[in-house]
Scaffold this active site. Structure first.
Site, PDB file in Angstrom:
ATOM      1  CG  HIS A  56      66.249  40.971  45.799  1.00  0.00           C
ATOM      2  ND1 HIS A  56      66.588  39.635  46.524  1.00  0.00           N
ATOM      3  CD2 HIS A  56      66.682  40.675  44.446  1.00  0.00           C
ATOM      4  CE1 HIS A  56      67.255  38.884  45.403  1.00  0.00           C
ATOM      5  NE2 HIS A  56      67.300  39.436  44.351  1.00  0.00           N
ATOM      6  CG  HIS A  58      66.224  40.196  40.772  1.00  0.00           C
ATOM      7  ND1 HIS A  58      67.618  40.392  41.015  1.00  0.00           N
ATOM      8  CD2 HIS A  58      65.960  41.640  40.000  1.00  0.00           C
ATOM      9  CE1 HIS A  58      68.133  41.571  40.514  1.00  0.00           C
ATOM     10  NE2 HIS A  58      67.065  42.166  39.991  1.00  0.00           N
ATOM     11  CG  ASP A  60      66.291  34.669  40.719  1.00  0.00           C
ATOM     12  OD1 ASP A  60      66.084  35.894  40.704  1.00  0.00           O
ATOM     13  OD2 ASP A  60      67.291  34.285  40.990  1.00  0.00           O
ATOM     14  CG  HIS A  61      65.520  36.119  45.262  1.00  0.00           C
ATOM     15  ND1 HIS A  61      65.984  35.341  46.211  1.00  0.00           N
ATOM     16  CD2 HIS A  61      66.406  36.012  44.059  1.00  0.00           C
ATOM     17  CE1 HIS A  61      67.410  35.169  45.738  1.00  0.00           C
ATOM     18  NE2 HIS A  61      67.652  35.604  44.603  1.00  0.00           N
ATOM     19  CG  HIS A 114      71.579  41.738  43.505  1.00  0.00           C
ATOM     20  ND1 HIS A 114      72.264  41.214  42.450  1.00  0.00           N
ATOM     21  CD2 HIS A 114      70.526  41.180  43.618  1.00  0.00           C
ATOM     22  CE1 HIS A 114      71.513  40.426  41.886  1.00  0.00           C
ATOM     23  NE2 HIS A 114      70.377  40.354  42.379  1.00  0.00           N
TER      24      HIS A 114
END
Length: 255
Positions: A56, A58, A60-61, A114
């Site tokens: 996904h 975000h 931090d990914h 999420h």
């Protein structure tokens, strides 16, 4: 021979996963929270990075994707529905698609909740599912974009995988998740034992990820909305599974 999975700690509490197959010599990565620790692991093993799988959008990914792609020439795979806010994709995938990664079939599962467009990757050859911020160790991701109904549907799909499936999730949140889980499922002896084991592991800085699907089905309240003990404790015996899940998620948000 089954592929090797290497868990890489990134940032303060993120996990990325390297998948390596000895027969093909190929290596894939699931999510790239930052480049440096992933590069260090690849260099130590002497592996190239052939493929990057993104769950996904975000930051931090995905923050390490472009640096890793430039360094290794990696092919980047991500969700078609999320493509407009992901790093540039070489392959865009959707629910039900099957791709080949390190020589093995991988199934794409839509796990929206999420975020909308979040995907998971299931690799039967490794008996592993890479769930990022959908199903997590003793938890699930906060509903930033999706609905409780979407997340419950997503978790229910994941729960149909074989019990011995390794759940490779995206964060080291397990200790806090365990403390919360005990507030809605206080009579669960398996949960009490797992919470004790998690606290002991974290006291010596050991990771609690990955877990197994069997563990999650037995102890993770977000998979257990149909459980009569949880329903009785919440005084929701006549509610739907989605309503019970939504109540558990609301309580976790306020915990």
């Amino acid at each position: 021979m089954a592929p090797t999975i290497l868990t890489i700690t990134c940032r303060t509490d993120n996990y990325a996963f390297l998948i390596h197959d000895e027969d093909t010599g190929e290596t894939a990565l699931v999510d790239a929270p930052e480049a440096a620790p992933i590069i260090a692991a690849l260099e130590e093993k002497g592996w190239n990075l052939d493929t990057i799988l993104i769950t996904h959008h975000h930051p931090d990914h995905v923050e390490g994707v472009d640096e890793l792609r430039q360094r290794y020439g990696s092919k980047v795979v991500g969700g078609k529905a999320d493509a407009h806010r992901l790093p540039a994709l070489d392959v865009a995938v959707a629910e039900g698609d099957k791709i080949t990664v390190t020589g093995h079939p991988v199934q794409v599962i839509d796990v929206s909740g999420h975020t909308v467009g979040h995907i998971a990757f299931y690799m039967p050859a490794a008996s592993a599912v890479f769930t990022a911020d959908s199903l997590m160790a003793l938890g699930c991701g906060r509903l930033f974009e999706g609905t409780a109904a979407q997340m419950w549907e997503s978790l229910s799909k994941l729960a149909t995988l074989p019990d011995d499936t390794t759940v490779c999730s995206g964060h080291e949140y397990t200790e806090a998740n365990a403390r919360f889980a005990l507030t809605v499922d206080p009579g669960n002896e398996a949960l009490k034992a797992r919470a004790h084991a998690v606290a002991a592991a974290r006291a010596v800085h050991e990771p609690t990820v990955p877990s197994t699907l069997a563990e999650e089905k037995e102890t993770n309240p977000f998979l257990r909305a149909a459980d009569p003990d949880i329903r009785a404790y919440l005084d929701m015996e006549d509610a739907t599974d989605v309503e019970v899940f939504a109540e558990i998620r609301k309580r976790k948000d306020n915990f």
